[in-house]
Design a protein around this motif. Structure first.
Motif, PDB file in Angstrom:
ATOM      1  N   ARG A 114     -26.429 -31.423   8.500  1.00 43.53           N
ATOM      2  CA  ARG A 114     -26.242 -32.209   9.723  1.00 43.53           C
ATOM      3  C   ARG A 114     -27.321 -33.266   9.790  1.00 43.53           C
ATOM      4  O   ARG A 114     -28.505 -32.946   9.864  1.00 43.53           O
ATOM      5  CB  ARG A 114     -26.315 -31.286  10.943  1.00 43.53           C
ATOM      6  CG  ARG A 114     -26.194 -32.043  12.255  1.00 43.53           C
ATOM      7  CD  ARG A 114     -26.172 -31.126  13.459  1.00 43.53           C
ATOM      8  NE  ARG A 114     -26.824 -31.830  14.555  1.00 43.53           N
ATOM      9  CZ  ARG A 114     -26.558 -31.636  15.833  1.00 43.53           C
ATOM     10  NH1 ARG A 114     -25.688 -30.753  16.205  1.00 43.53           N
ATOM     11  NH2 ARG A 114     -27.192 -32.323  16.754  1.00 43.53           N
ATOM     12  N   ASN A 116     -28.992 -36.273  11.796  1.00 45.33           N
ATOM     13  CA  ASN A 116     -29.095 -36.690  13.197  1.00 45.33           C
ATOM     14  C   ASN A 116     -29.794 -38.032  13.297  1.00 45.33           C
ATOM     15  O   ASN A 116     -30.786 -38.266  12.603  1.00 45.33           O
ATOM     16  CB  ASN A 116     -29.941 -35.678  13.986  1.00 45.33           C
ATOM     17  CG  ASN A 116     -29.402 -34.269  13.923  1.00 45.33           C
ATOM     18  OD1 ASN A 116     -28.308 -34.000  14.415  1.00 45.33           O
ATOM     19  ND2 ASN A 116     -30.142 -33.357  13.307  1.00 45.33           N
ATOM     20  N   TYR A 118     -31.500 -40.328  16.310  1.00 47.25           N
ATOM     21  CA  TYR A 118     -31.864 -40.422  17.716  1.00 47.25           C
ATOM     22  C   TYR A 118     -32.323 -41.852  17.981  1.00 47.25           C
ATOM     23  O   TYR A 118     -33.413 -42.235  17.538  1.00 47.25           O
ATOM     24  CB  TYR A 118     -33.014 -39.463  18.052  1.00 47.25           C
ATOM     25  CG  TYR A 118     -32.736 -38.023  17.636  1.00 47.25           C
ATOM     26  CD1 TYR A 118     -31.998 -37.181  18.457  1.00 47.25           C
ATOM     27  CD2 TYR A 118     -33.209 -37.516  16.429  1.00 47.25           C
ATOM     28  CE1 TYR A 118     -31.737 -35.865  18.073  1.00 47.25           C
ATOM     29  CE2 TYR A 118     -32.951 -36.210  16.036  1.00 47.25           C
ATOM     30  CZ  TYR A 118     -32.219 -35.391  16.865  1.00 47.25           C
ATOM     31  OH  TYR A 118     -31.963 -34.101  16.485  1.00 47.25           O
ATOM     32  N   HIS A 133     -31.478 -24.834  21.719  1.00 46.96           N
ATOM     33  CA  HIS A 133     -30.540 -23.929  21.033  1.00 46.96           C
ATOM     34  C   HIS A 133     -31.296 -23.210  19.925  1.00 46.96           C
ATOM     35  O   HIS A 133     -32.413 -23.583  19.585  1.00 46.96           O
ATOM     36  CB  HIS A 133     -29.379 -24.717  20.423  1.00 46.96           C
ATOM     37  CG  HIS A 133     -29.803 -25.632  19.302  1.00 46.96           C
ATOM     38  ND1 HIS A 133     -30.432 -26.835  19.528  1.00 46.96           N
ATOM     39  CD2 HIS A 133     -29.720 -25.519  17.956  1.00 46.96           C
ATOM     40  CE1 HIS A 133     -30.713 -27.418  18.367  1.00 46.96           C
ATOM     41  NE2 HIS A 133     -30.294 -26.632  17.393  1.00 46.96           N
ATOM     42  N   LEU A 142     -35.214 -28.300   7.490  1.00 47.74           N
ATOM     43  CA  LEU A 142     -35.164 -29.581   8.189  1.00 47.74           C
ATOM     44  C   LEU A 142     -36.081 -30.611   7.544  1.00 47.74           C
ATOM     45  O   LEU A 142     -37.254 -30.350   7.297  1.00 47.74           O
ATOM     46  CB  LEU A 142     -35.581 -29.372   9.652  1.00 47.74           C
ATOM     47  CG  LEU A 142     -35.504 -30.608  10.539  1.00 47.74           C
ATOM     48  CD1 LEU A 142     -34.099 -30.790  11.087  1.00 47.74           C
ATOM     49  CD2 LEU A 142     -36.510 -30.550  11.662  1.00 47.74           C
ATOM     50  N   LEU A 151     -39.105 -32.883  17.252  1.00 50.64           N
ATOM     51  CA  LEU A 151     -38.734 -31.470  17.322  1.00 50.64           C
ATOM     52  C   LEU A 151     -39.763 -30.693  18.152  1.00 50.64           C
ATOM     53  O   LEU A 151     -40.965 -30.899  18.008  1.00 50.64           O
ATOM     54  CB  LEU A 151     -38.684 -30.908  15.895  1.00 50.64           C
ATOM     55  CG  LEU A 151     -38.363 -29.431  15.740  1.00 50.64           C
ATOM     56  CD1 LEU A 151     -36.968 -29.092  16.249  1.00 50.64           C
ATOM     57  CD2 LEU A 151     -38.507 -29.000  14.274  1.00 50.64           C
ATOM     58  N   HIS A 190     -35.180 -24.156  19.898  1.00 44.13           N
ATOM     59  CA  HIS A 190     -35.771 -25.489  19.696  1.00 44.13           C
ATOM     60  C   HIS A 190     -34.896 -26.569  20.295  1.00 44.13           C
ATOM     61  O   HIS A 190     -33.737 -26.329  20.645  1.00 44.13           O
ATOM     62  CB  HIS A 190     -36.017 -25.743  18.196  1.00 44.13           C
ATOM     63  CG  HIS A 190     -34.789 -25.638  17.338  1.00 44.13           C
ATOM     64  ND1 HIS A 190     -34.252 -24.431  16.959  1.00 44.13           N
ATOM     65  CD2 HIS A 190     -33.985 -26.579  16.796  1.00 44.13           C
ATOM     66  CE1 HIS A 190     -33.182 -24.643  16.215  1.00 44.13           C
ATOM     67  NE2 HIS A 190     -32.987 -25.945  16.104  1.00 44.13           N
ATOM     68  N   ALA A 192     -34.690 -31.264  20.374  1.00 41.89           N
ATOM     69  CA  ALA A 192     -35.296 -32.508  19.884  1.00 41.89           C
ATOM     70  C   ALA A 192     -35.354 -33.476  21.052  1.00 41.89           C
ATOM     71  O   ALA A 192     -34.406 -33.581  21.832  1.00 41.89           O
ATOM     72  CB  ALA A 192     -34.464 -33.083  18.746  1.00 41.89           C
ATOM     73  N   ARG A 200     -35.394 -42.031  15.411  1.00 42.51           N
ATOM     74  CA  ARG A 200     -35.816 -40.942  14.529  1.00 42.51           C
ATOM     75  C   ARG A 200     -34.582 -40.405  13.813  1.00 42.51           C
ATOM     76  O   ARG A 200     -33.511 -40.322  14.421  1.00 42.51           O
ATOM     77  CB  ARG A 200     -36.469 -39.838  15.360  1.00 42.51           C
ATOM     78  CG  ARG A 200     -36.810 -38.576  14.585  1.00 42.51           C
ATOM     79  CD  ARG A 200     -37.608 -37.613  15.468  1.00 42.51           C
ATOM     80  NE  ARG A 200     -37.831 -36.370  14.774  1.00 42.51           N
ATOM     81  CZ  ARG A 200     -37.054 -35.291  14.869  1.00 42.51           C
ATOM     82  NH1 ARG A 200     -36.001 -35.284  15.662  1.00 42.51           N
ATOM     83  NH2 ARG A 200     -37.336 -34.207  14.177  1.00 42.51           N
ATOM     84  N   SER A 202     -33.214 -37.166  11.271  1.00 44.14           N
ATOM     85  CA  SER A 202     -33.544 -35.879  10.656  1.00 44.14           C
ATOM     86  C   SER A 202     -32.311 -35.354   9.919  1.00 44.14           C
ATOM     87  O   SER A 202     -31.189 -35.769  10.201  1.00 44.14           O
ATOM     88  CB  SER A 202     -33.997 -34.866  11.721  1.00 44.14           C
ATOM     89  OG  SER A 202     -32.910 -34.508  12.556  1.00 44.14           O
ATOM     90  N   ALA A 204     -30.739 -31.598   8.982  1.00 43.56           N
ATOM     91  CA  ALA A 204     -30.832 -30.142   9.052  1.00 43.56           C
ATOM     92  C   ALA A 204     -29.833 -29.563   8.053  1.00 43.56           C
ATOM     93  O   ALA A 204     -28.630 -29.795   8.174  1.00 43.56           O
ATOM     94  CB  ALA A 204     -30.523 -29.652  10.465  1.00 43.56           C
ATOM     95  N   PHE A 206     -28.152 -26.374   7.039  1.00 45.45           N
ATOM     96  CA  PHE A 206     -27.921 -25.008   7.513  1.00 45.45           C
ATOM     97  C   PHE A 206     -27.388 -24.167   6.362  1.00 45.45           C
ATOM     98  O   PHE A 206     -26.331 -24.490   5.810  1.00 45.45           O
ATOM     99  CB  PHE A 206     -26.891 -24.987   8.641  1.00 45.45           C
ATOM    100  CG  PHE A 206     -27.238 -25.850   9.817  1.00 45.45           C
ATOM    101  CD1 PHE A 206     -28.266 -25.489  10.677  1.00 45.45           C
ATOM    102  CD2 PHE A 206     -26.554 -27.022  10.071  1.00 45.45           C
ATOM    103  CE1 PHE A 206     -28.597 -26.283  11.772  1.00 45.45           C
ATOM    104  CE2 PHE A 206     -26.875 -27.829  11.161  1.00 45.45           C
ATOM    105  CZ  PHE A 206     -27.897 -27.457  12.013  1.00 45.45           C
TER     106      PHE A 206
HETATM  107  O1  LIG Z   1     -33.751 -33.285  14.784  1.00 46.82           O
HETATM  108  C1  LIG Z   1     -34.347 -32.201  14.854  1.00 46.82           C
HETATM  109  O2  LIG Z   1     -35.559 -32.111  14.672  1.00 46.82           O
HETATM  110  C2  LIG Z   1     -33.620 -30.935  15.183  1.00 46.82           C
HETATM  111  C3  LIG Z   1     -32.153 -30.953  14.915  1.00 46.82           C
HETATM  112  C4  LIG Z   1     -31.536 -29.628  15.161  1.00 46.82           C
HETATM  113  O3  LIG Z   1     -32.099 -28.763  15.762  1.00 46.82           O
HETATM  114  C5  LIG Z   1     -30.195 -29.333  14.622  1.00 46.82           C
HETATM  115  O4  LIG Z   1     -29.547 -30.248  14.070  1.00 46.82           O
HETATM  116  O5  LIG Z   1     -29.774 -28.156  14.727  1.00 46.82           O
END
Ligand SMILES: O=C(O)CCC(=O)C(=O)O
Ligand SMILES: [Fe+2]
Length: 261
Positions: A114, A116, A118, A133, A142, A151, A190, A192, A200, A202, A204, A206
């Motif tokens: 995933r 992300n 922001y 979550h 991550l 985060l 956690h 974000a 930003r 990121s 993730a 999983f």
């Molecule tokens: O962007 C982040 O630092 C966290 C993203 C996150 O928690 C997620 O994608 O599950």
């Protein structure tokens, strides 16, 4: 990988929408959900792709005309999976098994990536990048920006920033490992937050088990009556469906499978 993600999010919206996530899809381009009227809005664009094993990839969601994207995500996902597997091997030993203990139990881990984005937000108090979550799978690895804090983890009731360490990855324990470890290794709540000035990005990764696997406390982590099983056994697909159906609400999901004492 960072450049590939940035290039994707810089594409015109019309281009990105070609990979739009359907209503019940886990994959594709979309926005994080808005959970309720009272809740702060999630301020985040994302693209999620099933990356491993190779046969579960759905290239319809991949921006194949973006130079270098597929190669970067492919290579990164394979490398980051090795990190997840090494951590699983070490966790197995900590849980009183052989190095391959978790692998035997969990099978070959799958991976959903995933990514992300922001955007900067002039009113960071009114939005949250991703609502609180815990991750439902086994482990999350991550990759985050080296110089922008976003985060935060919940520790003793307070939100603590996870300051980026240059060139380092952050690893979260997911709900499935919490359940298998009988609560010894807890998945972390956690969220974000957004930044006023800078965007930003990121990623993730999983790592998670097969839908059909029944997860429950491992034999090596249960010692009745001193340490009875603390979680019910549940098929992973049922667990993750609950997580997705109830959207994001802190650590409420693991509570659902806790055995009340
Ligand atoms: O962007 C982040 O630092 C966290 C993203 C996150 O928690 C997620 O994608 O599950
Ligand atoms: Fe997360």
């Amino acid at each position: 990988m960072k450049a590939a993600m940035a290039a994707f999010f810089e594409l015109p919206l019309m281009e990105k929408k070609k990979f739009a996530m359907g209503a019940n899809d886990l994959e594709g381009y979309g926005q994080a959900y808005v959970v309720s009227e009272e809740q702060k809005l999630d301020w985040c664009d994302l693209v999620a792709l099933k990356t491993l094993p190779l046969e579960q990839r759905n290239l319809n969601f991949w921006p194949l005309n973006l130079p270098g994207f597929k190669e970067a995500v492919e290579e990164y996902s394979i490398e980051v999976q090795k990190v997840a597997e090494e951590i699983n091997a070490n966790l197995s030993i900590l849980m009183g098994m052989e190095r391959d203990g978790l692998k035997r139990y969990q099978g070959e881990l799958k991976q959903l990536m995933r990514m992300n984005y922001y955007p900067p937000c002039s009113s960071p108090d009114l939005v949250v990048g991703v609502s609180p979550h815990s991750d439902g799978g086994s482990l999350t690895v991550l990759l985050q920006d080296d110089d922008i804090i976003g985060l935060q983890i919940k520790h003793k009731g307070e939100w603590i920033p996870v300051k980026p360490i240059p060139n380092a990855l952050v690893v979260n324990i997911g709900d499935a490992i919490e359940i298998m470890s009988n609560g010894v290794y807890k998945s972390i709540e956690h969220r974000a937050i957004t930044n006023e000035k800078k965007a930003r990005i990121s990623a993730a990764a999983f790592a998670y088990v097969d839908d059909e696997l029944e997860i429950g406390p491992l034999d090596s982590m249960v010692d009745d009556p001193h340490r009875p099983p603390m979680y019910k056994k549940i098929k992973y697909i049922y667990y993750i469906r609950q997580v997705l159906a109830r959207k994001m609400d802190g650590k409420a999901h693991t509570d659902l499978v806790k055995i009340q004492t």
